[in-house]
Scaffold this motif. Structure first.
Motif, PDB file in Angstrom:
ATOM      1  N   ALA A  33       0.863  -1.166   0.000  1.00 52.02           N
ATOM      2  CA  ALA A  33       0.000   0.000   0.000  1.00 52.02           C
ATOM      3  C   ALA A  33       0.905   1.223   0.000  1.00 52.02           C
ATOM      4  O   ALA A  33       2.032   1.181   0.505  1.00 52.02           O
ATOM      5  CB  ALA A  33      -0.890  -0.006   1.242  1.00 52.02           C
ATOM      6  N   MET A  34       0.405   2.308  -0.585  1.00 54.51           N
ATOM      7  CA  MET A  34       1.204   3.514  -0.712  1.00 54.51           C
ATOM      8  C   MET A  34       0.460   4.706  -0.138  1.00 54.51           C
ATOM      9  O   MET A  34      -0.778   4.769  -0.181  1.00 54.51           O
ATOM     10  CB  MET A  34       1.522   3.783  -2.188  1.00 54.51           C
ATOM     11  N   GLY A  35       1.221   5.650   0.370  1.00 54.78           N
ATOM     12  CA  GLY A  35       0.572   6.820   0.950  1.00 54.78           C
ATOM     13  C   GLY A  35       1.345   8.093   0.698  1.00 54.78           C
ATOM     14  O   GLY A  35       2.532   8.068   0.377  1.00 54.78           O
ATOM     15  N   TRP A  36       0.639   9.200   0.847  1.00 60.00           N
ATOM     16  CA  TRP A  36       1.238  10.534   0.825  1.00 60.00           C
ATOM     17  C   TRP A  36       1.047  11.163   2.205  1.00 60.00           C
ATOM     18  O   TRP A  36      -0.050  11.119   2.771  1.00 60.00           O
ATOM     19  CB  TRP A  36       0.565  11.414  -0.218  1.00 60.00           C
ATOM     20  N   PHE A  37       2.123  11.736   2.704  1.00 59.91           N
ATOM     21  CA  PHE A  37       2.103  12.495   3.938  1.00 59.91           C
ATOM     22  C   PHE A  37       2.708  13.862   3.641  1.00 59.91           C
ATOM     23  O   PHE A  37       3.363  14.059   2.615  1.00 59.91           O
ATOM     24  CB  PHE A  37       2.925  11.789   5.020  1.00 59.91           C
ATOM     25  N   ARG A  38       2.502  14.802   4.546  1.00 59.42           N
ATOM     26  CA  ARG A  38       3.113  16.115   4.376  1.00 59.42           C
ATOM     27  C   ARG A  38       3.577  16.654   5.722  1.00 59.42           C
ATOM     28  O   ARG A  38       3.049  16.279   6.772  1.00 59.42           O
ATOM     29  CB  ARG A  38       2.150  17.092   3.704  1.00 59.42           C
ATOM     30  N   GLN A  39       4.563  17.527   5.635  1.00 64.03           N
ATOM     31  CA  GLN A  39       5.125  18.113   6.853  1.00 64.03           C
ATOM     32  C   GLN A  39       5.499  19.560   6.590  1.00 64.03           C
ATOM     33  O   GLN A  39       6.213  19.856   5.633  1.00 64.03           O
ATOM     34  CB  GLN A  39       6.351  17.323   7.311  1.00 64.03           C
ATOM     35  N   SER A  40       4.999  20.451   7.436  1.00 65.24           N
ATOM     36  CA  SER A  40       5.368  21.854   7.350  1.00 65.24           C
ATOM     37  C   SER A  40       6.212  22.183   8.580  1.00 65.24           C
ATOM     38  O   SER A  40       6.192  21.454   9.570  1.00 65.24           O
ATOM     39  CB  SER A  40       4.116  22.736   7.256  1.00 65.24           C
ATOM     40  N   PRO A  41       6.970  23.294   8.527  1.00 63.94           N
ATOM     41  CA  PRO A  41       7.907  23.622   9.612  1.00 63.94           C
ATOM     42  C   PRO A  41       7.228  23.671  10.974  1.00 63.94           C
ATOM     43  O   PRO A  41       6.173  24.292  11.143  1.00 63.94           O
ATOM     44  CB  PRO A  41       8.437  24.994   9.193  1.00 63.94           C
ATOM     45  N   GLY A  42       7.826  22.993  11.940  1.00 62.12           N
ATOM     46  CA  GLY A  42       7.316  23.004  13.296  1.00 62.12           C
ATOM     47  C   GLY A  42       6.149  22.072  13.552  1.00 62.12           C
ATOM     48  O   GLY A  42       5.618  22.036  14.654  1.00 62.12           O
ATOM     49  N   LYS A  43       5.765  21.311  12.537  1.00 62.22           N
ATOM     50  CA  LYS A  43       4.628  20.402  12.696  1.00 62.22           C
ATOM     51  C   LYS A  43       5.052  18.964  12.456  1.00 62.22           C
ATOM     52  O   LYS A  43       6.060  18.688  11.813  1.00 62.22           O
ATOM     53  CB  LYS A  43       3.506  20.787  11.726  1.00 62.22           C
ATOM     54  N   GLU A  44       4.230  18.056  12.971  1.00 61.20           N
ATOM     55  CA  GLU A  44       4.458  16.629  12.737  1.00 61.20           C
ATOM     56  C   GLU A  44       4.099  16.286  11.293  1.00 61.20           C
ATOM     57  O   GLU A  44       3.289  16.955  10.661  1.00 61.20           O
ATOM     58  CB  GLU A  44       3.566  15.808  13.667  1.00 61.20           C
ATOM     59  N   ARG A  45       4.700  15.211  10.800  1.00 60.46           N
ATOM     60  CA  ARG A  45       4.316  14.695   9.493  1.00 60.46           C
ATOM     61  C   ARG A  45       2.889  14.154   9.604  1.00 60.46           C
ATOM     62  O   ARG A  45       2.585  13.361  10.497  1.00 60.46           O
ATOM     63  CB  ARG A  45       5.274  13.590   9.061  1.00 60.46           C
TER      64      ARG A  45
END
Length: 122
Positions: A33-45
């Motif tokens: 299975a495949m996924g997309w995650f994102r992370q911005s500065p100071g935040k968790e993925r």
């Protein structure tokens, strides 16, 4: 070795669209299975979207539901994320990952790409 390589990020304006790609090598792509995650500065993925390996069932975070579409081409060993109606809050580094476990839990992902930056200006 396993490699996941994201591409397609960039700087866009609010309301624009982008399509991210994730090219996989070194793993049996159609068994993950495949996924997309994102992370911005100071935040968790954070989880964005995921797709199962077989029937292609999809899952989305509430924040992107109706705007983003995840898909995969097992023959090309490539994962996609079509992002429409982008908002400044979507600004982040986007990562693709591969898992044989829980789709929405980043701790359960075995492999990650290096990430691609998406910046949405208002």
């Amino acid at each position: 070795q396993v490699q996941l390589v994201e591409s397609g990020g960039g700087l866009v304006q609010a309301g624009d669209s982008l399509r991210l790609s994730c090219a996989a090598s070194g793993l049996t792509f159609n068994t993950y299975a495949m996924g997309w995650f994102r992370q911005s500065p100071g935040k968790e993925r954070e989880f964005v979207a995921a797709i199962t390996w077989s029937v292609g069932r999809t899952y989305y975070a509430d924040s992107v539901k109706g705007r983003f579409t995840i898909s995969r081409d097992n023959a090309k060993k490539t994962l996609y994320l079509q992002m429409n109606s982008l908002k400044p809050d979507d600004t982040a580094v986007y990562y693709c990952g591969a898992t044989r476990a829980a789709l929405t839990n980043k701790e359960q992902y075995a492999y990650w790409g290096q990430g691609t930056q998406v910046t949405v200006s208002s």
